[in-house]
Design a protein around this motif. Sequence first.
Motif, mmCIF file in Angstrom:
data_model
loop_
_atom_site.group_PDB
_atom_site.id
_atom_site.type_symbol
_atom_site.label_atom_id
_atom_site.label_comp_id
_atom_site.label_asym_id
_atom_site.label_seq_id
_atom_site.Cartn_x
_atom_site.Cartn_y
_atom_site.Cartn_z
ATOM 1 N N ASP A 90 4.727 8.282 0.952
ATOM 2 C CA ASP A 90 3.204 7.943 1.563
ATOM 3 C C ASP A 90 3.280 7.805 3.146
ATOM 4 N N ARG B 102 -1.871 6.361 3.649
ATOM 5 C CA ARG B 102 -2.107 5.137 3.034
ATOM 6 C C ARG B 102 -2.656 3.795 3.925
ATOM 7 N N THR C 145 0.741 -1.167 -0.039
ATOM 8 C CA THR C 145 0.036 0.034 0.037
ATOM 9 C C THR C 145 0.836 1.254 -0.052
ATOM 10 N N ALA C 146 1.940 1.491 0.575
ATOM 11 C CA ALA C 146 2.900 2.580 0.895
ATOM 12 C C ALA C 146 4.138 2.584 0.123
#
Length: 374
Positions: A99, A146, A94-95
């Motif tokens: 982020d 995130r 996700t990151a």
Amino acid sequence: MTVRLRPTLTTLPAYVPGRSVPGAIKLASNETSLGPLPHVVRRITEVAGEANRYPDSFATELGSALAARFGVDPTQVVVGCGSVSLCQQLVLATAGEGDEVLFAWRSFEAYPIITTIDGATGVKVPLREDVHDLTAMAEAITDRTRLVFVCNPNNPTGTAVREAELRAFLDRVPPQVVIVLDEAYREYVIDPEVVDATTLLADYPNLIVLRTFSKAYGLAGLRVGYGIAADATLSNAVRQTQVPFAVTQIAQAAALACLEPPAEKELRQRVEDVTVERIRVTDELRAIGYAVPDSQANFVWLGNGPAEQGGIDALAFSTGCEDRGVIVRAFADSGVRVTVGLREENDAFLAAARALRARPVPADHQTDDTPDGF
């Protein structure tokens, strides 16, 4: 020639496991003092002879058994090398650079480490009276956020947020931000207002719940945990970031055995024994004069602070315990975490705590700034 390494490694805190000292009682790592459940030991013995074969890389049989238990589709379940591995896979999925990954502090030591390794920025939101400050966490979310970790019960304080407060927080998190409810100690929860997060999946599509077989089930040495995502897109992304064959065949077989009726009966008794001891240890520590928050995990927390307010000096306290044959986990800047062990182990710790309470800590004692592990 000097090899070129990532600059991040120069400031990355080292992983420091709970120490073991020969002849001392170890109450530093949140392990069960007993071995794996007897039913599980028999299953491990049966499959040990098959260790020459590669395991199912995605632990399909175990995932299906977990899906049936929680009433979800098997595609929503992902199995990993302990829940900490799944935490890292979620950050990877996700990151990245630029982020943000949000978590309370102090909380599980892995969160800032795995965030930094991935190149993302960790955002720490201070606890409020040893509990997640979910209002402040919601306000700390930005368009760069995130992923959000909520450790419930929280490691190392043992405190837990209740359903009403948790739902209010989840309602405020933008739908594109992934929420990780890390429930490694769920089996020890007795407060009826601390919700089982798997019951929230239908209401929050951006939620994934993590559990482990390391703690209550006594499989810390085999490394197997799992996640249940509201949306199979997320669980599939976690699988994409997994190292092939991460969960061994023996670990998968042991986890499957944990879900069978004989093991479940054994587990219930063990968990009850721990929760009874947790209450006893907490009550006795408070009677001695220590400030101890209510714990819903298999450990208790003593925070740094003035002795007259029930506080301790973490390093002095942990050293004093070690001098008396008990190893606890010190976090120099914040407090000490003590695993709830067998009754006789807890008695040894309580004896040390009484002796240390009777001996004032020097006012000029300096704490160590060495990074804490997990």
